[in-house]
Scaffold this motif. Sequence first.
Motif, mmCIF file in Angstrom:
data_model
loop_
_atom_site.group_PDB
_atom_site.id
_atom_site.type_symbol
_atom_site.label_atom_id
_atom_site.label_comp_id
_atom_site.label_asym_id
_atom_site.label_seq_id
_atom_site.Cartn_x
_atom_site.Cartn_y
_atom_site.Cartn_z
ATOM 1 N N SER A 158 0.855 -1.184 0.000
ATOM 2 C CA SER A 158 0.000 0.000 0.000
ATOM 3 C C SER A 158 0.892 1.234 0.000
ATOM 4 C CB SER A 158 -0.935 0.007 1.220
ATOM 5 O OG SER A 158 -0.178 0.004 2.423
ATOM 6 N N ALA A 159 0.299 2.367 -0.351
ATOM 7 C CA ALA A 159 1.068 3.615 -0.414
ATOM 8 C C ALA A 159 0.111 4.789 -0.260
ATOM 9 C CB ALA A 159 1.830 3.719 -1.738
ATOM 10 N N ASN A 160 0.625 5.881 0.289
ATOM 11 C CA ASN A 160 -0.092 7.153 0.300
ATOM 12 C C ASN A 160 0.916 8.257 0.045
ATOM 13 O OD1 ASN A 160 1.230 7.716 2.740
ATOM 14 N ND2 ASN A 160 -0.485 6.994 3.982
ATOM 15 N N LYS A 161 0.560 9.499 0.259
ATOM 16 C CA LYS A 161 1.457 10.595 -0.079
ATOM 17 C C LYS A 161 2.615 10.741 0.893
ATOM 18 C CE LYS A 161 -1.204 14.195 2.309
ATOM 19 N NZ LYS A 161 -1.882 15.506 2.140
ATOM 20 N N HIS A 162 2.614 9.987 1.976
ATOM 21 C CA HIS A 162 3.679 10.112 2.980
ATOM 22 C C HIS A 162 4.589 8.888 3.043
ATOM 23 C CE1 HIS A 162 1.912 13.815 4.395
ATOM 24 N NE2 HIS A 162 0.780 13.215 4.685
ATOM 25 N N TRP A 163 4.077 7.672 2.801
ATOM 26 C CA TRP A 163 4.908 6.486 2.971
ATOM 27 C C TRP A 163 4.447 5.362 2.060
ATOM 28 C CZ3 TRP A 163 1.526 2.797 4.410
ATOM 29 C CH2 TRP A 163 0.431 3.165 5.182
ATOM 30 N N ASN A 164 5.353 4.386 1.890
ATOM 31 C CA ASN A 164 5.064 3.153 1.149
ATOM 32 C C ASN A 164 5.173 1.974 2.112
ATOM 33 O OD1 ASN A 164 5.012 4.441 -1.529
ATOM 34 N ND2 ASN A 164 7.200 4.680 -1.226
ATOM 35 N N GLN A 165 4.265 1.025 2.000
ATOM 36 C CA GLN A 165 4.294 -0.182 2.819
ATOM 37 C C GLN A 165 4.703 -1.355 1.947
ATOM 38 O OE1 GLN A 165 3.479 -0.534 6.225
ATOM 39 N NE2 GLN A 165 4.106 -2.680 6.075
ATOM 40 N N GLN A 193 3.312 31.827 4.921
ATOM 41 C CA GLN A 193 2.986 30.423 4.762
ATOM 42 C C GLN A 193 3.886 29.819 3.698
ATOM 43 O OE1 GLN A 193 -1.168 29.904 3.986
ATOM 44 N NE2 GLN A 193 -1.839 30.810 5.916
ATOM 45 N N LEU A 194 3.993 28.501 3.739
ATOM 46 C CA LEU A 194 4.883 27.802 2.818
ATOM 47 C C LEU A 194 4.388 27.961 1.383
ATOM 48 C CD1 LEU A 194 7.405 25.927 2.909
ATOM 49 C CD2 LEU A 194 5.826 24.002 2.813
ATOM 50 N N THR A 195 5.306 28.293 0.472
ATOM 51 C CA THR A 195 4.947 28.478 -0.922
ATOM 52 C C THR A 195 4.702 27.149 -1.621
ATOM 53 O OG1 THR A 195 5.704 29.371 -3.045
ATOM 54 C CG2 THR A 195 7.380 28.496 -1.571
ATOM 55 N N ARG A 196 3.877 27.191 -2.650
ATOM 56 C CA ARG A 196 3.650 25.995 -3.452
ATOM 57 C C ARG A 196 4.837 25.710 -4.370
ATOM 58 N NH1 ARG A 196 -2.648 26.768 -5.502
ATOM 59 N NH2 ARG A 196 -3.615 26.752 -3.411
ATOM 60 N N ASN A 197 5.682 26.706 -4.565
ATOM 61 C CA ASN A 197 6.838 26.554 -5.466
ATOM 62 C C ASN A 197 8.099 26.132 -4.721
ATOM 63 O OD1 ASN A 197 5.265 27.441 -7.659
ATOM 64 N ND2 ASN A 197 5.688 29.574 -7.157
ATOM 65 N N LEU A 198 7.933 25.484 -3.568
ATOM 66 C CA LEU A 198 9.092 25.103 -2.759
ATOM 67 C C LEU A 198 10.099 24.290 -3.560
ATOM 68 C CD1 LEU A 198 10.583 24.781 -0.032
ATOM 69 C CD2 LEU A 198 9.163 22.757 0.373
ATOM 70 N N GLU A 199 9.646 23.264 -4.257
ATOM 71 C CA GLU A 199 10.568 22.371 -4.960
ATOM 72 C C GLU A 199 11.322 23.114 -6.061
ATOM 73 O OE1 GLU A 199 11.239 19.513 -3.743
ATOM 74 O OE2 GLU A 199 9.653 19.733 -2.243
ATOM 75 N N ALA A 208 13.432 28.580 6.599
ATOM 76 C CA ALA A 208 12.735 27.438 7.197
ATOM 77 C C ALA A 208 13.140 27.377 8.667
ATOM 78 C CB ALA A 208 13.107 26.148 6.486
ATOM 79 N N ARG A 209 12.161 27.342 9.525
ATOM 80 C CA ARG A 209 12.448 27.414 10.964
ATOM 81 C C ARG A 209 13.164 26.160 11.445
ATOM 82 N NH1 ARG A 209 10.637 30.649 14.846
ATOM 83 N NH2 ARG A 209 9.038 31.526 13.479
ATOM 84 N N LYS A 210 14.146 26.373 12.311
ATOM 85 C CA LYS A 210 14.834 25.261 12.959
ATOM 86 C C LYS A 210 15.246 25.688 14.355
ATOM 87 C CE LYS A 210 19.718 25.853 11.752
ATOM 88 N NZ LYS A 210 20.130 25.844 13.183
ATOM 89 N N HIS A 215 12.315 20.283 4.997
ATOM 90 C CA HIS A 215 11.086 19.497 5.086
ATOM 91 C C HIS A 215 10.030 20.046 4.134
ATOM 92 C CE1 HIS A 215 7.606 17.423 6.836
ATOM 93 N NE2 HIS A 215 8.486 16.598 7.377
ATOM 94 N N PRO A 216 9.313 19.169 3.424
ATOM 95 C CA PRO A 216 8.285 19.651 2.484
ATOM 96 C C PRO A 216 7.128 20.368 3.157
ATOM 97 C CG PRO A 216 8.210 17.255 2.694
ATOM 98 C CD PRO A 216 9.459 17.704 3.380
ATOM 99 N N GLN A 217 7.025 20.273 4.486
ATOM 100 C CA GLN A 217 6.002 21.000 5.232
ATOM 101 C C GLN A 217 6.662 21.843 6.322
ATOM 102 O OE1 GLN A 217 3.549 17.702 6.507
ATOM 103 N NE2 GLN A 217 2.244 17.837 4.694
#
Length: 405
Positions: free
Chosen positions: A114-121, A269-275, A301-303, A332-334
């Motif tokens: 199985s898979a979703n947008k965060h991980w693969n099983q 807020q985080l931009t959609r053009n991050l990548e 990006a806060r750290k 991080h993407p978020q």
Amino acid sequence: MIWQKEFGQANRTNTDYILAAIVVLVAIGFFFKKPILFLIVGLFAAYLLLNKLYDKKIGGKLELKNHRQVLRMFPGDHAEIQFELQNRSIFPIINGELQFQTDQAIKATNYVESANKHWNQFHMPLSVIGKGKVTITLPIRAEKRGTSRVKNIQYLFPHLLNFDNVTLKYNPFFYTEYVVYPKLLPVKGLESLSYVTPGSQRTNFSPYEDLQSLRGTRTYSYQDPFHRINWKASAKTQELQTNVYERVVDMSYLFLVNIGVTHGLNIAQLTRNLEDLLSHTAYLCEYATKQGVSFEIAINARKPGKTPYVFLPEGEGKTHYVHALELLARVHPQAMVIPFEQMLYRVGQKFNKPKTIIVLGEIPAGAVQMMDNWKYKQKNIFHVETVADGAYMKRWEKSELDHAK
């Protein structure tokens, strides 16, 4: 404990049934004087002891090699996940299934449950004989920028004596990490970059000199300042000699990346053009490395820590380029975003020499005045603008208030 054992409900239920059967058979044997029943009781008792021994020993001598390694890739590169298990026990583990998860930075086409947008099983068939060793590999492909680890490793297999399921959960942290660098998206207009600012890098052609670094002397010319005459050298050669100093220029870049967008309430807020922003930054890092120019990176990006934003100190060369790519991969993407103006203020306090500054991302209204003030000391400020057909380098001018969003 390396492996945490979990047994199915049927394992305990079967034990309870056999214990009850032993009690009943013993009672019947005594009451009806049937010695044959005690033989059956002995078999049941032997089975319980063997079952108890198996439950205690299974998985206790199963080892999973855990190498400390980082595999670095660009999107589209191929690698593999490898598991090397050794069973030092005499009990075999057969017809089992190795289960684990990975983040979405890497992908595989085989054994994906199985898979979703965060991980693969993943579920992979696995058997390890007694006193045996097995190595299994899973080909993977770097899918997108980010990092990925193998986690939630567990080994499911049927119980050898009662055929109930046994689950071994791997407790230690699995150290192998996969780092996927951002792809390189070109930035046009790099020919507009110039280095005519004083600095510390030595060059053959520059209007600036380092008066602390004497290169040598030459014959005095009437155009030379009188205070540059080297009297000791002149006495030795019997003619006037003038000092020649090292030519220096600033050839360092400062990449300022704004991964936020400002909304009406002045909230970042985080931009959609991050990548795309990180990919353009990676391209600029590659360009600087090829040109032999040192560079540093600041991303809002806060750290945690004294420096509340992502920062790579100035450096140069291939090793520094690898550090830059890894830093960009680990954003991080978020990610949480700090105000761009706050980062600019902190960065500006650390200026000790003129730099070539390149800004990527939106320039909010609060940052415009700050950058305009920089123009008095920082002559080379550029902005990477993103349009439909790509990204362009454009020199920042004080009059360009239309950059504010």
